[in-house]
Design a protein around this motif. Structure first.
Motif, PDB file in Angstrom:
ATOM      1  N   ILE A 179       0.876  -1.167   0.000  1.00  0.00           N
ATOM      2  CA  ILE A 179       0.000   0.000   0.000  1.00  0.00           C
ATOM      3  C   ILE A 179       0.921   1.227   0.000  1.00  0.00           C
ATOM      4  CG2 ILE A 179      -1.932   1.163   1.123  1.00  0.00           C
ATOM      5  CD1 ILE A 179      -2.556  -1.728   0.276  1.00  0.00           C
ATOM      6  N   LEU A 180       0.981   1.883  -1.136  1.00  0.00           N
ATOM      7  CA  LEU A 180       1.975   2.945  -1.310  1.00  0.00           C
ATOM      8  C   LEU A 180       1.535   4.272  -0.706  1.00  0.00           C
ATOM      9  CD1 LEU A 180       3.192   2.430  -4.992  1.00  0.00           C
ATOM     10  CD2 LEU A 180       4.218   1.563  -2.887  1.00  0.00           C
ATOM     11  N   GLY A 181       2.516   4.996  -0.217  1.00  0.00           N
ATOM     12  CA  GLY A 181       2.337   6.376   0.205  1.00  0.00           C
ATOM     13  C   GLY A 181       3.602   7.123  -0.154  1.00  0.00           C
ATOM     14  N   ALA A 182       3.716   8.357   0.325  1.00  0.00           N
ATOM     15  CA  ALA A 182       4.943   9.114   0.084  1.00  0.00           C
ATOM     16  C   ALA A 182       6.012   8.739   1.106  1.00  0.00           C
ATOM     17  CB  ALA A 182       4.651  10.608   0.166  1.00  0.00           C
ATOM     18  N   VAL A 183       5.604   8.084   2.176  1.00  0.00           N
ATOM     19  CA  VAL A 183       6.529   7.705   3.249  1.00  0.00           C
ATOM     20  C   VAL A 183       6.144   6.311   3.746  1.00  0.00           C
ATOM     21  CG1 VAL A 183       7.000  10.057   4.053  1.00  0.00           C
ATOM     22  CG2 VAL A 183       4.996   8.828   4.932  1.00  0.00           C
ATOM     23  N   GLU A 184       7.045   5.724   4.538  1.00  0.00           N
ATOM     24  CA  GLU A 184       6.801   4.368   5.043  1.00  0.00           C
ATOM     25  C   GLU A 184       6.289   4.387   6.473  1.00  0.00           C
ATOM     26  OE1 GLU A 184       9.629   5.793   4.717  1.00  0.00           O
ATOM     27  OE2 GLU A 184      10.796   5.442   6.527  1.00  0.00           O
ATOM     28  N   VAL A 185       6.093   5.583   7.023  1.00  0.00           N
ATOM     29  CA  VAL A 185       5.588   5.676   8.404  1.00  0.00           C
ATOM     30  C   VAL A 185       4.133   6.149   8.392  1.00  0.00           C
ATOM     31  CG1 VAL A 185       7.809   6.073   9.525  1.00  0.00           C
ATOM     32  CG2 VAL A 185       6.543   8.011   8.567  1.00  0.00           C
ATOM     33  N   VAL A 186       3.397   5.764   9.432  1.00  0.00           N
ATOM     34  CA  VAL A 186       2.032   6.253   9.597  1.00  0.00           C
ATOM     35  C   VAL A 186       2.120   7.707  10.061  1.00  0.00           C
ATOM     36  CG1 VAL A 186      -0.142   5.959  10.823  1.00  0.00           C
ATOM     37  CG2 VAL A 186       1.213   3.954  10.157  1.00  0.00           C
ATOM     38  N   ASN A 187       1.482   8.588   9.300  1.00  0.00           N
ATOM     39  CA  ASN A 187       1.569  10.024   9.561  1.00  0.00           C
ATOM     40  C   ASN A 187       0.144  10.572   9.569  1.00  0.00           C
ATOM     41  OD1 ASN A 187       1.725  12.850   9.178  1.00  0.00           O
ATOM     42  ND2 ASN A 187       3.734  12.679   8.198  1.00  0.00           N
ATOM     43  N   VAL A 188      -0.270  11.096  10.712  1.00  0.00           N
ATOM     44  CA  VAL A 188      -1.665  11.542  10.837  1.00  0.00           C
ATOM     45  C   VAL A 188      -2.012  12.632   9.824  1.00  0.00           C
ATOM     46  CG1 VAL A 188      -1.958  10.903  13.247  1.00  0.00           C
ATOM     47  CG2 VAL A 188      -1.046  13.157  12.695  1.00  0.00           C
ATOM     48  N   ALA A 189      -1.007  13.326   9.309  1.00  0.00           N
ATOM     49  CA  ALA A 189      -1.268  14.384   8.333  1.00  0.00           C
ATOM     50  C   ALA A 189      -1.384  13.846   6.903  1.00  0.00           C
ATOM     51  CB  ALA A 189      -0.155  15.439   8.397  1.00  0.00           C
ATOM     52  N   MET A 190      -1.178  12.558   6.735  1.00  0.00           N
ATOM     53  CA  MET A 190      -1.234  11.944   5.398  1.00  0.00           C
ATOM     54  C   MET A 190      -2.271  10.825   5.394  1.00  0.00           C
ATOM     55  SD  MET A 190       2.800  11.596   4.476  1.00  0.00           S
ATOM     56  CE  MET A 190       3.761  12.971   3.861  1.00  0.00           C
ATOM     57  N   PRO A 191      -3.500  11.114   4.967  1.00  0.00           N
ATOM     58  CA  PRO A 191      -4.574  10.115   5.015  1.00  0.00           C
ATOM     59  C   PRO A 191      -4.242   8.772   4.347  1.00  0.00           C
ATOM     60  CG  PRO A 191      -5.460  12.292   4.496  1.00  0.00           C
ATOM     61  CD  PRO A 191      -3.962  12.429   4.486  1.00  0.00           C
ATOM     62  N   PRO A 192      -3.519   8.761   3.221  1.00  0.00           N
ATOM     63  CA  PRO A 192      -3.233   7.439   2.631  1.00  0.00           C
ATOM     64  C   PRO A 192      -2.451   6.518   3.563  1.00  0.00           C
ATOM     65  CG  PRO A 192      -2.796   9.172   1.024  1.00  0.00           C
ATOM     66  CD  PRO A 192      -3.047   9.866   2.343  1.00  0.00           C
ATOM     67  N   THR A 193      -1.659   7.102   4.478  1.00  0.00           N
ATOM     68  CA  THR A 193      -0.904   6.244   5.395  1.00  0.00           C
ATOM     69  C   THR A 193      -1.817   5.638   6.463  1.00  0.00           C
ATOM     70  OG1 THR A 193      -0.252   7.949   7.037  1.00  0.00           O
ATOM     71  CG2 THR A 193       1.145   7.718   5.068  1.00  0.00           C
ATOM     72  N   LEU A 194      -2.936   6.306   6.757  1.00  0.00           N
ATOM     73  CA  LEU A 194      -3.885   5.770   7.746  1.00  0.00           C
ATOM     74  C   LEU A 194      -4.660   4.607   7.147  1.00  0.00           C
ATOM     75  CD1 LEU A 194      -5.159   9.153   9.222  1.00  0.00           C
ATOM     76  CD2 LEU A 194      -3.150   7.804   9.856  1.00  0.00           C
TER      77      LEU A 194
END
Lengths: 305, 305
Positions: A179-194
């Motif tokens: 599941i791709l995002g811009a980063v590999e960490v869960v970041n509350v400011a980045m909905p795709p990571t949630l």
């Protein structure tokens, strides 16, 4: 079945399987007819051509295609009527694959979703690109860069499951889904990571069958083991991803086109989640991509059978 | 100045220009010191190393780097203090370029944005990747895949202007900026296409200086003239884009990494919108990428001078 890792292996597998029947909606177009004829000559399909019989004849004559090799269904009620008649041939079991000709994608997909005559399942429709990229030992499945615009988490679950199905048809028993995002960490400011975290945890709780899902992963952590190690990511998917799951249509479309236009690649594409494989090639696709897309559909049809 | 179309031309231009001074925040790390030393040996920079003097000496000794070639500013108040002291050297005019060492990107960028000692301008900070891709006759500038997460239209204007500036430093007098989307048509259901339309119309009304902006464009229409013609797109940017402007961080990050991991490429990166060029390389960047990033910063510093 051996895992298919190249487009050459895909073609070999399609030829080895039983010949599949393609129902083509509105085929009266040079490029569509050429693609169908090329696949027929490869011996992987036969086809039913559903559209304006007169126009089909004109195109066939122009291209030197012998229509006696085809079944032609003459439907002059327009594109929507032709699409519905073509899809019904598939839903009634008289063809294995539904293929788009010269009509708008929206009209074509509406036929797929038609409640009476279409190919609906409980799942959402989704799109996958399949890429062979020079330097990699496996195919990459990019989903969804075409059909779903900004899928919510519920839709994402269907998209993952649809893509796992096509991987199974390609001999990948348990595909690794990043599941791709811009980063590999869960970041509350980045909905795709949630959403990625939710999907990963669903996978931990065995809520997905026949695939392993992990995320968020940046693209480099997903495809490069070196990059994943560099970041210290412990994951069965990192560095080994088969499926590159994108958060929205812009990301997926641009990723897939980047592979086509910037890398040495071979590409196919398919719409998933219907009762039968659905081919949605566009005029911009190369003849090669159309052939690989048809072959992919044959593989999926084989797997469903 | 000739337009720079390859990384080899970039290196040549950096060598031809006056040597630039880099202020490095927290350089006590093997990879950072190696990158700085390599650029110094290429003759494009000298450097001021701002961090824990003892640790800097240890790393230099280990790597066989002669510190008499450097100015070392011993700052033992921690990373934030070192970053502030390093950025002040740039804002006070004693160095031309600010470079990140072993500290968190957020801490580093906070120093850039510090009101008293930093490098603030009226503009937002933004990031650009610069890519040389095999088979293309020009560099591609991808912005913003790192710093701005989900920029609004106002922020997008700054990002476009920041990227036009770096293009000018690369000898591109009037860069062609493609505002990317999943499609080339304005679609009310796709917000990035609405922002793209606004930016394109701003360009028509001459609200951008020193660049031509058009969009929405899909990636293929942006970089391939054949694909643009295929779609019948009439645009001074379609097929000829220099800048690939992405709607959000996921799209930009994944596009840039796709170029790095799937294509035959050479890559640099820079943070723009500050009074001086800001280098934000990461550990995952290759030595080559770090060198090209430093050379890009030299070019931008040259252009600002």
């Amino acid at each position: 079945m051996e895992q298919i890792r190249t487009m050459a292996q895909l073609m070999a597998a399609a030829k080895q399987g039983e010949k599949k029947i393609v129902s083509v909606a509105v085929p009266e177009d040079d490029e569509v007819m050429e693609a169908v004829e090329a696949a027929r000559k490869e011996g992987i399909i036969s086809a039913i051509l559903v559209g304006n019989g007169e126009k089909i004849k004109t195109v066939a004559n122009k291209l030197g295609i012998d229509l006696s090799n085809y079944e032609v269904v003459d439907e002059r009620g327009g594109n929507t009527a032709a699409a519905l008649r073509a899809v019904e041939i598939v839903s009634s079991g008289n063809a294995d694959i539904f293929m788009k000709g010269m009509l708008h994608s929206a009209d074509y997909l509406r036929a797929v979703l038609n409640k009476e005559k279409g190919l609906r399942t409980g799942r959402v429709l989704s799109h996958a690109y399949i890429h062979e990229i020079e330097g990699y030992d496996r195919l990459f499945f990019v989903t969804d860069g075409v059909v779903n615009l900004y899928p919510d988490l519920k839709t994402k679950i269907d998209i993952v499951n649809n893509c796992a199905d096509i991987c199974h048809a390609f001999g990948l028993e348990c595909p690794k889904v990043a599941i791709l995002g811009a980063v590999e960490v869960v970041n509350v400011a980045m909905p795709p990571t949630l959403d990625a975290a939710a999907l990963a945890q669903m996978s931990n709780r065995k809520q997905f069958k026949g695939c392993i899902v992990d995320g968020p992963l940046a693209l480099d952590n997903a495809v490069s083991e070196e990059s994943a190690q560099h970041k210290g990511i412990v994951s069965p998917v990192a560095g080994k991803a088969d499926v590159l799951f994108v958060p929205n249509i812009e990301t997926g479309n641009i990723l897939a086109k980047s592979m086509v236009y910037f890398a040495r690649n071979k590409t196919a594409a398919l719409v998933l989640g219907a009762k039968a494989p659905v081919i949605l090639t566009s005029r911009a696709d190369s003849a090669e991509t159309k052939m690989y897309s048809i072959a992919s559909a044959c593989l999926v049809a084989q797997h469903k059978a």
